[in-house]
Design an enzyme around this catalytic site. Structure first.
Site, PDB file in Angstrom:
ATOM      1  N   PRO A  84      36.519  43.445  44.065  1.00  0.00           N
ATOM      2  CA  PRO A  84      37.663  43.853  43.247  1.00  0.00           C
ATOM      3  C   PRO A  84      38.905  44.000  44.131  1.00  0.00           C
ATOM      4  CG  PRO A  84      35.760  45.244  42.813  1.00  0.00           C
ATOM      5  CD  PRO A  84      35.440  44.453  44.039  1.00  0.00           C
ATOM      6  N   LYS A  85      40.053  43.673  43.576  1.00  0.00           N
ATOM      7  CA  LYS A  85      41.319  43.819  44.305  1.00  0.00           C
ATOM      8  C   LYS A  85      41.945  45.156  43.927  1.00  0.00           C
ATOM      9  CE  LYS A  85      45.542  41.408  45.597  1.00  0.00           C
ATOM     10  NZ  LYS A  85      46.339  42.638  45.682  1.00  0.00           N
ATOM     11  N   PHE A  86      41.941  46.080  44.872  1.00  0.00           N
ATOM     12  CA  PHE A  86      42.415  47.435  44.612  1.00  0.00           C
ATOM     13  C   PHE A  86      43.928  47.519  44.778  1.00  0.00           C
ATOM     14  CE2 PHE A  86      37.978  47.946  45.336  1.00  0.00           C
ATOM     15  CZ  PHE A  86      37.598  49.035  44.562  1.00  0.00           C
TER      16      PHE A  86
END
Length: 291
Positions: free
Chosen positions: A28-30
């Site tokens: 996931p891209k935080f």
């Protein structure tokens, strides 16, 4: 061997869909602030993406790193702030851009978490950035097995369907999209060796100055991702100008510059904003929000 500090962090280039096929891993891209954490013999030092030391802005994470990490560890990850079950980028931005005097107050108000996706130097194996992603991932999970919050490994999977589900389902929690990495790939220092799929059709731009009053800037002077020249954005909306003005209040001035036939005040700041990607290389850049 040891890695050279500050490091040139790995970057990702945008693609329109999640890549599919053997050898891909997904995370996931935080939506936070890129942070490198270094645990030395005596202390913990935190670096921003630019290489600037930002330890005092994230002292709660530095304190956690002193307890959780063995000496000789270098990690790459994202400093994020969780509020009401989702990532609050505005709170993280406020902390990253705060003056040293406000840093402690903001740390109490917006406690941070550190989401780690890579280990570049291991306390036993030394510099491991050249090893395949899957080996570094295994070393990272072992290293952080007993760490616990606020330092935790980012979720990762090699299953395409899971990555697609993350992309669709986690946006409400503040997840920007998906980052994909090759299983056999080393850490690409300073290069766009990873790929990213984001929900918003925007690009990042580094703020280097402003026009108008500092408290409510009229425009921003920025360097957009993939470019090496300063450009002046379209006029900011009133609400965005007020918010950005608060963030820039303590940034040191470094003179004046000229871009797009505008004179702007130069600033030393790590502030990054999102601009509409559709505005193009030669068109007007419209700021949508702070990063």
């Amino acid at each position: 061997m040891k890695v050279d500090l500050p490091i040139k962090v790995a970057l990702a280039y945008p693609v329109s869909t999640v890549p599919h096929g053997p050898g891909w891993w997904y995370e996931p891209k935080f939506d936070g602030h890129r942070t490198v954490m270094v645990r030395t013999e005596d202390t913990v030092t935190l670096y921003a993406r630019s290489g600037r030391v930002v330890t005092t802005h994230w002292m709660d994470l530095a304190t956690a790193g002193m307890t959780a990490l063995p000496r000789g560890t270098v990690l790459d990850g994202e400093a994020v702030v969780w509020r009401d079950g989702r990532i609050d980028f505005g709170a993280a931005q406020a902390r990253a851009a705060s003056s040293l005097m406000r840093a402690r107050q903001l740390a109490a108000q917006y406690p941070a978490s550190y989401v780690v996706w890579d280990v570049l130097q291991h306390p036993v194996h030394g510099a491991v950035a050249g090893r395949p992603y899957t080996e570094r991932r295994a070393l990272l999970l072992d290293l952080l097995a007993d760490a616990g919050p606020p330092i935790q490994a980012a979720p990762a999977t090699d299953d395409y369907e899971t990555a697609e589900h993350w992309y669709r389902a986690l946006q409400a929690q503040g997840i920007e999209g998906i980052v994909a990495k090759r299983a056999e790939g080393g850490y690409p220092f300073g290069r766009r060796g990873w790929v990213k799929v984001r929900h918003a059709d925007t690009i990042n731009a580094q703020v280097v100055g402003y026009t108008g009053p500092r408290a409510r800037p009229r425009n921003l002077a920025v360097v957009a991702a993939g470019e090496n020249r300063v450009r002046v954005t379209a006029r900011l909306t009133a609400g965005l100008a007020a918010h950005i003005g608060q963030v820039l209040a303590d940034a040191p001035e470094t003179g004046s510059g000229r871009a797009d036939q505008e004179i702007y005040t130069r600033l030393d700041t790590d502030l990054v904003v999102e601009v509409l990607a559709g505005s193009g290389r030669h068109g007007t850049l419209t700021v949508t929000r702070m990063r």
